[in-house]
Each structure stands twice: as structure tokens, then as C-alpha cells.
Write a protein that holds these residues in place. Structure first.
Motif, PDB file in Angstrom:
ATOM      1  N   GLU A  59       0.829  -1.218   0.000  1.00 58.20           N
ATOM      2  CA  GLU A  59       0.000   0.000   0.000  1.00 58.20           C
ATOM      3  C   GLU A  59       0.854   1.254   0.000  1.00 58.20           C
ATOM      4  OE1 GLU A  59      -2.495  -0.424   3.441  1.00 58.20           O
ATOM      5  OE2 GLU A  59      -3.599  -2.085   2.489  1.00 58.20           O
ATOM      6  N   ARG A  60       2.028   1.159   0.610  1.00 53.91           N
ATOM      7  CA  ARG A  60       2.910   2.333   0.679  1.00 53.91           C
ATOM      8  C   ARG A  60       3.817   2.455  -0.543  1.00 53.91           C
ATOM      9  NH1 ARG A  60       3.769   4.189   6.107  1.00 53.91           N
ATOM     10  NH2 ARG A  60       2.254   3.171   7.438  1.00 53.91           N
ATOM     11  N   GLY A  61       3.692   1.551  -1.465  1.00 50.38           N
ATOM     12  CA  GLY A  61       4.513   1.613  -2.683  1.00 50.38           C
ATOM     13  C   GLY A  61       5.969   1.230  -2.442  1.00 50.38           C
ATOM     14  N   ALA A 157      19.180   5.215   6.857  1.00 50.82           N
ATOM     15  CA  ALA A 157      19.144   4.177   5.817  1.00 50.82           C
ATOM     16  C   ALA A 157      17.886   4.269   4.947  1.00 50.82           C
ATOM     17  CB  ALA A 157      19.214   2.797   6.458  1.00 50.82           C
ATOM     18  N   LEU A 158      16.937   5.143   5.349  1.00 53.03           N
ATOM     19  CA  LEU A 158      15.665   5.226   4.619  1.00 53.03           C
ATOM     20  C   LEU A 158      15.682   6.314   3.556  1.00 53.03           C
ATOM     21  CD1 LEU A 158      13.138   4.955   7.586  1.00 53.03           C
ATOM     22  CD2 LEU A 158      13.241   3.396   5.614  1.00 53.03           C
ATOM     23  N   ASN A 159      14.988   6.061   2.472  1.00 51.43           N
ATOM     24  CA  ASN A 159      14.690   7.118   1.507  1.00 51.43           C
ATOM     25  C   ASN A 159      13.724   8.104   2.135  1.00 51.43           C
ATOM     26  OD1 ASN A 159      16.105   6.300  -0.834  1.00 51.43           O
ATOM     27  ND2 ASN A 159      14.589   4.668  -1.160  1.00 51.43           N
ATOM     28  N   HIS A 160      13.678   9.295   1.576  1.00 55.08           N
ATOM     29  CA  HIS A 160      12.644  10.265   1.925  1.00 55.08           C
ATOM     30  C   HIS A 160      11.286   9.583   1.683  1.00 55.08           C
ATOM     31  CE1 HIS A 160      11.267  14.279   2.631  1.00 55.08           C
ATOM     32  NE2 HIS A 160      10.407  14.118   1.653  1.00 55.08           N
ATOM     33  N   ASP A 161      10.345   9.739   2.626  1.00 56.15           N
ATOM     34  CA  ASP A 161       9.037   9.065   2.540  1.00 56.15           C
ATOM     35  C   ASP A 161       9.109   7.569   2.855  1.00 56.15           C
ATOM     36  OD1 ASP A 161       7.452  11.220   2.048  1.00 56.15           O
ATOM     37  OD2 ASP A 161       7.664  11.079  -0.135  1.00 56.15           O
ATOM     38  N   GLY A 162      10.242   7.131   3.401  1.00 57.64           N
ATOM     39  CA  GLY A 162      10.375   5.719   3.776  1.00 57.64           C
ATOM     40  C   GLY A 162       9.730   5.449   5.136  1.00 57.64           C
ATOM     41  N   PHE A 237      11.550  10.747  13.354  1.00 59.44           N
ATOM     42  CA  PHE A 237      10.429  10.051  12.717  1.00 59.44           C
ATOM     43  C   PHE A 237       9.123  10.804  13.002  1.00 59.44           C
ATOM     44  CE2 PHE A 237      13.477   6.511  12.929  1.00 59.44           C
ATOM     45  CZ  PHE A 237      13.366   6.023  11.631  1.00 59.44           C
ATOM     46  N   GLN A 238       8.182  10.688  12.049  1.00 60.19           N
ATOM     47  CA  GLN A 238       6.896  11.375  12.212  1.00 60.19           C
ATOM     48  C   GLN A 238       5.748  10.388  12.022  1.00 60.19           C
ATOM     49  OE1 GLN A 238       6.515  15.065  10.051  1.00 60.19           O
ATOM     50  NE2 GLN A 238       8.739  15.284   9.976  1.00 60.19           N
ATOM     51  N   ASP A 239       4.554  10.844  12.390  1.00 63.10           N
ATOM     52  CA  ASP A 239       3.326  10.052  12.197  1.00 63.10           C
ATOM     53  C   ASP A 239       3.505   8.607  12.678  1.00 63.10           C
ATOM     54  OD1 ASP A 239       2.315  12.283  11.076  1.00 63.10           O
ATOM     55  OD2 ASP A 239       2.484  11.605   9.002  1.00 63.10           O
ATOM     56  N   ILE A 240       3.906   8.467  13.920  1.00 67.25           N
ATOM     57  CA  ILE A 240       4.150   7.111  14.427  1.00 67.25           C
ATOM     58  C   ILE A 240       2.807   6.472  14.799  1.00 67.25           C
ATOM     59  CG2 ILE A 240       5.320   5.762  16.226  1.00 67.25           C
ATOM     60  CD1 ILE A 240       7.210   8.399  16.331  1.00 67.25           C
ATOM     61  N   GLN A 241       2.570   5.332  14.211  1.00 65.14           N
ATOM     62  CA  GLN A 241       1.309   4.608  14.449  1.00 65.14           C
ATOM     63  C   GLN A 241       1.666   3.281  15.094  1.00 65.14           C
ATOM     64  OE1 GLN A 241      -0.701   4.189  10.620  1.00 65.14           O
ATOM     65  NE2 GLN A 241      -2.560   3.863  11.838  1.00 65.14           N
ATOM     66  N   THR A 242       0.957   2.916  16.152  1.00 71.90           N
ATOM     67  CA  THR A 242       1.308   1.668  16.837  1.00 71.90           C
ATOM     68  C   THR A 242       0.127   0.706  16.825  1.00 71.90           C
ATOM     69  OG1 THR A 242       2.877   2.852  18.231  1.00 71.90           O
ATOM     70  CG2 THR A 242       2.146   0.690  19.010  1.00 71.90           C
ATOM     71  N   TYR A 243       0.334  -0.453  16.237  1.00 69.50           N
ATOM     72  CA  TYR A 243      -0.681  -1.508  16.211  1.00 69.50           C
ATOM     73  C   TYR A 243      -0.441  -2.460  17.388  1.00 69.50           C
ATOM     74  CZ  TYR A 243      -2.045  -0.233  11.446  1.00 69.50           C
ATOM     75  OH  TYR A 243      -2.520   0.432  10.350  1.00 69.50           O
ATOM     76  N   GLY A 244      -1.507  -3.149  17.815  1.00 72.38           N
ATOM     77  CA  GLY A 244      -1.372  -4.156  18.862  1.00 72.38           C
ATOM     78  C   GLY A 244      -1.761  -5.497  18.274  1.00 72.38           C
ATOM     79  N   PHE A 257       2.251  -8.153  21.458  1.00 72.21           N
ATOM     80  CA  PHE A 257       3.252  -7.368  20.733  1.00 72.21           C
ATOM     81  C   PHE A 257       2.673  -6.062  20.214  1.00 72.21           C
ATOM     82  CE2 PHE A 257       7.175  -9.761  19.972  1.00 72.21           C
ATOM     83  CZ  PHE A 257       6.845 -10.979  20.547  1.00 72.21           C
ATOM     84  N   PHE A 258       3.516  -5.031  20.211  1.00 68.40           N
ATOM     85  CA  PHE A 258       3.182  -3.780  19.525  1.00 68.40           C
ATOM     86  C   PHE A 258       4.012  -3.699  18.246  1.00 68.40           C
ATOM     87  CE2 PHE A 258       2.492  -2.236  24.033  1.00 68.40           C
ATOM     88  CZ  PHE A 258       1.105  -2.196  23.935  1.00 68.40           C
ATOM     89  N   ILE A 259       3.425  -3.106  17.223  1.00 65.17           N
ATOM     90  CA  ILE A 259       4.154  -2.899  15.955  1.00 65.17           C
ATOM     91  C   ILE A 259       4.069  -1.413  15.617  1.00 65.17           C
ATOM     92  CG2 ILE A 259       4.357  -3.590  13.541  1.00 65.17           C
ATOM     93  CD1 ILE A 259       2.473  -5.999  14.435  1.00 65.17           C
ATOM     94  N   HIS A 260       5.228  -0.752  15.618  1.00 65.43           N
ATOM     95  CA  HIS A 260       5.265   0.682  15.317  1.00 65.43           C
ATOM     96  C   HIS A 260       5.571   0.896  13.839  1.00 65.43           C
ATOM     97  CE1 HIS A 260       5.648   1.256  19.680  1.00 65.43           C
ATOM     98  NE2 HIS A 260       6.711   0.467  19.671  1.00 65.43           N
ATOM     99  N   PHE A 261       4.842   1.818  13.242  1.00 64.18           N
ATOM    100  CA  PHE A 261       5.152   2.302  11.884  1.00 64.18           C
ATOM    101  C   PHE A 261       5.582   3.757  12.045  1.00 64.18           C
ATOM    102  CE2 PHE A 261       3.475  -0.907   8.963  1.00 64.18           C
ATOM    103  CZ  PHE A 261       2.799  -1.715   9.855  1.00 64.18           C
ATOM    104  N   ALA A 262       6.800   4.075  11.643  1.00 66.86           N
ATOM    105  CA  ALA A 262       7.320   5.435  11.842  1.00 66.86           C
ATOM    106  C   ALA A 262       7.836   5.960  10.499  1.00 66.86           C
ATOM    107  CB  ALA A 262       8.432   5.408  12.877  1.00 66.86           C
ATOM    108  N   GLU A 263       7.365   7.149  10.157  1.00 66.87           N
ATOM    109  CA  GLU A 263       7.650   7.671   8.810  1.00 66.87           C
ATOM    110  C   GLU A 263       8.836   8.628   8.808  1.00 66.87           C
ATOM    111  OE1 GLU A 263       5.240   7.180   6.308  1.00 66.87           O
ATOM    112  OE2 GLU A 263       3.607   6.365   7.536  1.00 66.87           O
ATOM    113  N   LYS A 264       9.607   8.552   7.725  1.00 71.27           N
ATOM    114  CA  LYS A 264      10.615   9.577   7.471  1.00 71.27           C
ATOM    115  C   LYS A 264      10.039  10.492   6.399  1.00 71.27           C
ATOM    116  CE  LYS A 264      15.318  10.206   5.699  1.00 71.27           C
ATOM    117  NZ  LYS A 264      16.634   9.554   5.559  1.00 71.27           N
ATOM    118  N   LYS A 265       9.854  11.774   6.748  1.00 70.24           N
ATOM    119  CA  LYS A 265       9.190  12.664   5.772  1.00 70.24           C
ATOM    120  C   LYS A 265      10.132  13.746   5.301  1.00 70.24           C
ATOM    121  CE  LYS A 265       4.539  11.607   6.415  1.00 70.24           C
ATOM    122  NZ  LYS A 265       3.200  11.957   6.718  1.00 70.24           N
TER     123      LYS A 265
END
Ligand code: SAM
Length: 265
Positions: A59-61, A157-162, A237-244, A257-265
């Protein structure tokens, strides 16, 4: 249960005092590495996890992925099979050798890199659309400098928008309410007992006992969720979303477990 078949993980005479980030290499000795796939059970783990990571990454390409804690290669292999371009890194040579062997058995040549996260960018080439650090790996880091340095290396190590995807056990629940596990998602193997043998605010010592009577341990830092999210934010990191447990909404004490998604913008 006797531990005679276990290989020495070199915790020393007072294992609860072993709180050293560098110790992970000794914990994943060839004995424990050989047992790891019994513990996680690839088929059951793939079934319980479903397409969660594959779908979100698509979904994130995302195209290029750096699996920084590849372990025995479970996620690297799944993601290669889903069509992603994956580089598999780990600080443990024994884990990387096992990952390579597991990849080859399934018809893949894994691109492996031995790299400690704290010097990640010294050893990898280029930038990635996603960095994944899964399987509660990040909690091997025992001091804040190591955590900050590691997150900064992941960021770089991330690209912009990674996106960084980092998971952890629900240590808040372990520290505040004691351990309970549904045992559904991560450690799916049969007849294996996993529980924290010792817990204090600076250490969770997990015990893994296998049907052949071998016993291994991992000393991990009990990372609180809010603290982990703050560190990620402070590193940039921005827009950190945490799933359970793969769900967007949950009661705090519920997930294993928690799963964090953290964006590099
Ligand atoms: N991701 C795999 C899984 O879910 O099955 C393996 C998880 S295992 C709990 C943790 C992995 O992180 C090990 O393979 C270990 O070698 C690696 N690791 C721990 N600390 C590390 C560090 N500082 N740098 C690089 N790798 C590290």
C-alpha cells in the motif's frame, strides 16, 4: 527441566546482571540458532501473521526493504516471495548463515550483510523504502545511547518518505500486570515454553525450553511503548502509528506485541 543439551550462552555467574547490548552475539550461539526455527515455526507464523506486512508495504509503494534483524530469514524470505527487493542484515554471523541456508532451501539467494545496527550505514549500500526490525529485536539494546544511535542509523538508511517498522513485546503489560501470552503470533512452535524468568525495570530475562530438554535465555530491555514512540519522534520520525497484535485498535494491556510504523518525511 534439565539444561544439559543447551550450549553455553556465556551469561556468567549472575545472569541477571548481564545487561550489555553487545551480548546478543553470544546469546545467539549455534545451539540457539539451530532451535530458533522450532521456536517460531515458519508455517504457523506465516498463517497467523497473514499478509499484514506484505499488504501494508505494498500500500505504501515500497520496493526496496532492509531487514535489519533478519534472524533465520523468515521475513526476508516471505517478502522476497511477495516480490520485494530485500537485503537481509543481522549482527550475528550464525543467524545470517542460517538465513542464507533457509533461503537456499526455498530457492532464493539471500543478499546478506553482517551489520550491527549502531554502525549500520557503514556496512550497507544505498537507501531503502522500508527498514524492518521485527521479532522484538530492538529490545536487545540496553542503553539509551544505543537506542538513539540505532534509530538514527535506521532513519539514515531510509529514503525520503520511507517507513520504519519496528515491533516489541508489550513490556508495559509485563511490568505492570505480569506476563501472560496468547502465544498466537510470534512464537508459534509446539511444546516450547517461553516465559520471563526474571523481571525488573531494567531487565526481562526470557527462558526458552525445548522438548529435547535444552534451555536457552535472552536478556532483553523492557521497553515501554510510550518511551519507544518518544525516542522515534526525537530522532526525527513522524506520524508514528502503533498496532497491537496486528490490529489498529486494542486495549493497552491486551496485545502480546506492539508494531510501530514510523515515517521519514
Ligand atoms: N527478526 C527475526 C525473527 O523475528 O525471527 C529474529 C529476531 S531475534 C529475537 C533478534 C535478532 O536481532 C537476532 O538475529 C540478533 O542477532 C539481532 N540483533 C540483536 N542486536 C543487534 C544489533 N545490535 N545489531 C544487529 N543485529 C542485532
Amino acid at each position: 527441566m534439565s539444561s544439559t543439551a543447551s550450549k553455553d550462552q556465556a551469561f556468567g555467574p549472575k545472569p541477571e546482571e548481564c545487561r550489555d547490548t553487545d551480548h546478543y552475539v553470544k546469546e545467539y550461539n549455534d545451539g540457539f540458532v539451530d532451535k530458533w526455527d522450532d521456536l517460531i515455526d515458519w508455517d504457523s507464523r506465516a498463517e497467523s501473521e497473514g499478509d499484514f506486512f506484505i499488504q501494508t508495504l505494498k500500500e505504501r509503494g515500497v520496493k526496496r526493504i532492509l531487514d535489519v534483524a533478519c534472524g533465520t530469514g523468515f521475513h526476508s524470505v516471505r517478502l522476497i516471495e511477495a516480490g520485494f527487493d530485500v537485503v537481509s542484515a543481522d549482527g550475528s554471523a550464525d543467524m545470517l548463515a542460517k538465513a542464507f541456508e533457509n533461503g537456499r532451501k526455498r530457492g532464493h539467494i539471500l543478499r546478506t550483510v553482517q551489520a550491527d545496527w549502531r554502525q549500520l550505514n557503514r556496512d550497507i549500500n544505498g537507501r531503502y523504502d522500508a527498514v524492518i526490525c521485527l521479532g522484538n529485536s530492538f529490545t536487545h539494546l540496553f542503553n539509551e545511547n544505543d537506542r538513539r544511535k540505532t534509530l538514527a542509523e535506521f532513519y539514515s538508511a531510509l529514503n525520503h518518505d520511507g517507513v520504519l517498522i519496528l515491533d516489541q513485546r508489550n513490556y508495559d503489560s509485563i511490568l505492570d500486570h505480569g506476563y501472560s501470552s496468547k502465544h498466537t503470533y510470534y512464537y508459534c512452535g509446539n511444546d516450547i515454553s517461553v516465559y520471563p524468568e526474571y523481571v525488573d525495570p531494567g531487565l526481562t530475562r526470557f527462558r526458552y525450553a525445548f522438548p529435547d530438554d535444552s534451555v536457552y535465555h535472552l536478556n532483553m530491555f523492557p521497553l515501554r511503548k510510550a518511551y519507544a514512540r518518544r525516542l522515534m519522534r526525537e530522532v526525527g520520525f513522524q506520524d508514528i502509528q502503533t498496532y497491537g497484535d496486528f490490529k489498529e485498535t486494542y486495549r493497552e494491556s491486551e496485545p502480546d506485541f506492539f508494531i510501530h510504523f514510523a515515517e521519514k518525511k
